[in-house]
Design a protein around this motif. Structure first.
Motif, mmCIF file in Angstrom:
data_model
loop_
_atom_site.group_PDB
_atom_site.id
_atom_site.type_symbol
_atom_site.label_atom_id
_atom_site.label_comp_id
_atom_site.label_asym_id
_atom_site.label_seq_id
_atom_site.Cartn_x
_atom_site.Cartn_y
_atom_site.Cartn_z
ATOM 1 N N MET A 105 53.924 22.602 8.859
ATOM 2 C CA MET A 105 55.131 23.291 8.923
ATOM 3 C C MET A 105 55.271 24.334 7.629
ATOM 4 O O MET A 105 54.662 23.763 6.609
ATOM 5 C CB MET A 105 56.309 22.456 8.993
ATOM 6 C CG MET A 105 56.288 21.358 10.391
ATOM 7 S SD MET A 105 57.931 20.339 10.321
ATOM 8 C CE MET A 105 58.904 21.542 11.062
ATOM 9 N N THR A 106 55.955 25.147 7.568
ATOM 10 C CA THR A 106 56.040 25.839 6.543
ATOM 11 C C THR A 106 57.268 25.514 5.679
ATOM 12 O O THR A 106 58.548 25.126 6.109
ATOM 13 C CB THR A 106 56.561 27.505 6.822
ATOM 14 O OG1 THR A 106 55.563 27.898 7.944
ATOM 15 C CG2 THR A 106 56.829 28.363 5.843
ATOM 16 N N GLY A 107 57.226 25.292 4.538
ATOM 17 C CA GLY A 107 58.311 25.028 3.459
ATOM 18 C C GLY A 107 59.331 26.090 3.236
ATOM 19 O O GLY A 107 59.320 27.192 3.408
ATOM 20 N N LEU A 108 60.586 25.588 3.324
ATOM 21 C CA LEU A 108 61.913 26.600 3.313
ATOM 22 C C LEU A 108 62.359 26.236 1.912
ATOM 23 O O LEU A 108 62.057 25.104 1.247
ATOM 24 C CB LEU A 108 62.706 26.136 4.384
ATOM 25 C CG LEU A 108 61.903 26.541 5.741
ATOM 26 C CD1 LEU A 108 63.119 26.221 6.793
ATOM 27 C CD2 LEU A 108 61.636 27.855 6.141
ATOM 28 N N SER A 109 63.560 26.900 1.682
ATOM 29 C CA SER A 109 64.118 26.634 0.510
ATOM 30 C C SER A 109 65.087 25.206 0.696
ATOM 31 O O SER A 109 65.548 24.821 1.754
ATOM 32 C CB SER A 109 65.163 27.873 -0.145
ATOM 33 O OG SER A 109 66.144 27.910 1.125
ATOM 34 N N ALA A 110 65.232 24.510 -0.468
ATOM 35 C CA ALA A 110 66.005 23.268 -0.381
ATOM 36 C C ALA A 110 67.537 23.673 0.111
ATOM 37 O O ALA A 110 67.920 24.651 0.029
ATOM 38 C CB ALA A 110 65.951 22.273 -1.510
ATOM 39 N N ALA A 119 59.912 24.137 8.450
ATOM 40 C CA ALA A 119 60.150 24.601 9.821
ATOM 41 C C ALA A 119 58.725 25.198 10.314
ATOM 42 O O ALA A 119 58.002 25.474 9.612
ATOM 43 C CB ALA A 119 61.091 26.245 9.645
ATOM 44 N N LEU A 120 58.753 25.253 11.634
ATOM 45 C CA LEU A 120 57.657 25.669 12.469
ATOM 46 C C LEU A 120 58.489 26.429 13.694
ATOM 47 O O LEU A 120 59.148 25.835 14.551
ATOM 48 C CB LEU A 120 56.865 24.405 12.924
ATOM 49 C CG LEU A 120 55.631 25.065 13.873
ATOM 50 C CD1 LEU A 120 54.772 25.731 13.068
ATOM 51 C CD2 LEU A 120 55.018 23.633 14.388
#
Length: 370
Positions: A105-110, A119-120
Motif C-alpha cells: 500500500m502507498t503511504g498517505l499523510s497522517a 491506500a491501494l
C-alpha cells in the motif's frame, strides 16, 4: 460395590470448583476491562478458522470493508493505523480461484491525530475477490469485494403496430440495432433483454422520462417492455434511451438511439399516355389514356376531372384494376368525347386526381393531381 457419593465427596471436588470459579472470575474481569480484545480472543479459541482478525487488528480503521461494485468500477482501499511506529502496510488478496497475492500500500499523510494512513487503488475491478490488510502485528479479517455486471442491453426486438388505415400486419424486427422509424401513428413495442435483474426500467426520449416499463426476471436476466407512439413532433428525428437500475443501485451507461416518425405523403398520379400536353381532336373522338398512381400506404380513389365551357364537370371515378396493389398500380382508361356535350366548346381540360386513405384525425385525406 462402588458408591460414587462415597468415593467422590464434595470435599474432594471443592478445590477444583474453587479453581474453576477463580478462573471464571478472572475471565469475566478481563472481558469487563477489555471487552473487544477479550471477546475476539475467546472467539478465536472457540472457532480458530473463523473470519476474525487478530487482537491488534481491532484498532484498525479499514475503508470500505465489504463492498459491491459494478464491473469495471475503480476501488480504493484505505487503512488508518493508530500506531505511529508502523511504516508500511500490505493488502493480501485472494481470487475466486483461491490464489493469494500481496500488494504494498502507498503511504498517505497522517490523519488529524497523527496516525499513519495507507491506500491501494484498483483502476478497474472485473472479478470478485477477498482481501485483508497486514500491517505491523495486525492482520484483519477477510473483506469481500463482490463484482456484479453493470446493467446493459443485450438484445432489442421491435414490434410495429401500424395504424388500421394502412392495412398492414404487425411487423417484428428481431435483434434490431435499436433505431426506430415508422409512419406517424404507429405504436412501437420495444422489448429489451437485460444482462441482469432490474428494479427500475425507464424509457427516455431526448433524456427525459417518457414511461416506466414492465420488467420480467428469469435466470438472472430481465426482459423489459416499453410502448411508444410515433407522433408528429418526432418527424425530424429524436433520441431514445433507457435508464436501467439494478437492486444495488447501479445504472447502465447511457446510449442513445434514433426514433423518427415519417409523415404520410400525398399520393402521386401521372398520365403516361398520351405523352402530349395538347391534342386536337374531333368532338366525337375517343381518347385512349393510361395513367400510373402510387402512395406510401394506399390509394383510396382515383378520379378524372373534366372542365370545359368555363365550368367543372362532376368527377369520374376510375376503377382500380382487380388484384392491383393499392399502393401503386398502372391502368388504362378511355375518354369518349361523344358522351360529352361539347357543342360550341373549343377547349377541354382533363386532369387526374388521386386521394389516399389517411383518416381525418390525422388531417387526411390527402390528394395529388396529374
Amino acid at each position: 460395590t462402588v458408591q460414587p457419593r462415597e468415593e467422590f465427596t464434595f470435599a474432594v471436588a471443592r478445590r477444583y470448583l474453587v479453581a474453576a470459579i477463580i478462573a471464571a472470575a478472572l475471565l469475566l474481569l478481563v472481558v469487563a476491562l477489555w471487552p473487544g480484545p477479550a471477546v475476539r480472543l475467546v472467539n478465536r479459541v472457540i472457532a480458530p478458522f473463523a473470519n476474525i482478525g487478530n487482537v491488534q487488528a481491532a484498532s484498525l480503521r479499514v475503508v470500505p470493508g465489504d463492498i459491491v461494485l459494478a464491473e469495471g468500477d475503480p476501488l480504493r482501499i484505505e487503512v488508518t493505523v493508530p500506531d505511529s511506529r508502523v511504516k508500511s502496510a500490505r493488502v493480501r488478496t485472494t481470487s475466486e480461484a483461491g490464489q493469494e497475492s500481496v500488494r504494498r500500500m502507498t503511504g498517505l499523510s497522517a490523519d488529524e491525530e497523527g496516525n499513519p494512513r495507507f491506500a491501494l487503488s484498483f483502476p478497474s475491478v472485473t472479478q470478485s475477490f477477498r482481501y485483508r490488510i497486514h500491517t505491523g502485528g495486525a492482520l484483519t479479517e477477510h473483506y469481500d469485494v463482490t463484482v456484479v455486471p453493470r446493467p446493459a442491453i443485450e438484445r432489442i426486438d421491435l414490434h410495429y403496430d401500424y395504424p388500421t388505415y394502412m392495412y398492414r400486419e404487425l411487423a417484428i424486427v428481431e435483434d434490431a440495432d435499436g433505431d426506430i422509424e415508422g409512419p406517424v401513428g404507429t405504436k412501437v413495442t420495444i422489448e429489451a433483454t437485460i444482462n441482469t435483474e432490474l428494479s427500475v426500467a425507464k424509457l427516455l426520449i431526448d433524456g427525459q422520462v417518457h414511461s416506466d416499463g414492465s420488467v420480467q426476471t428469469q435466470d438472472g436476466k430481465s426482459l423489459c417492455r416499453w410502448q411508444v407512439t410515433l407522433v408528429e413532433d418526432m418527424v425530424g428525428g429524436r433520441k431514445w434511451g433507457a435508464r436501467l437500475e439494478d437492486k444495488h443501485g447501479f445504472v447502465n451507461w447511457p446510449a442513445d438511439r434514433l426514433i423518427r416518425a415519417i409523415r404520410d405523403r400525398a399520393p402521386r398520379v401521372r398520365l403516361l399516355a398520351p405523352a402530349e400536353d395538347e391534342l386536337r381532336l374531333k368532338p366525337t373522338d375517343t381518347l385512349p389514356m393510361r395513367y400510373a398512381v402510387d402512395d406510401d400506404h394506399g390509394v383510396a380513389q382515383t378520379e378524372m376531372l373534366l372542365a370545359f365551357a368555363q365550368s367543372e364537370q362532376p368527377p369520374r371515378v376510375l376503377p382500380r384494376p382487380v388484384d392491383a396493389d393499392p399502393r401503386r398500380y398502372a391502368a388504362p382508361t378511355m375518354l369518349d368525347l361523344g358522351e360529352l356535350q361539347l357543342a360550341g366548346v373549343s377547349h377541354l381540360t382533363v386532369q387526374l386526381r388521386a386521394t389516399d386513405n389517411l383518416p381525418a384525425e390525422l388531417d387526411g385525406p390527402q390528394t395529388g393531381h396529374s
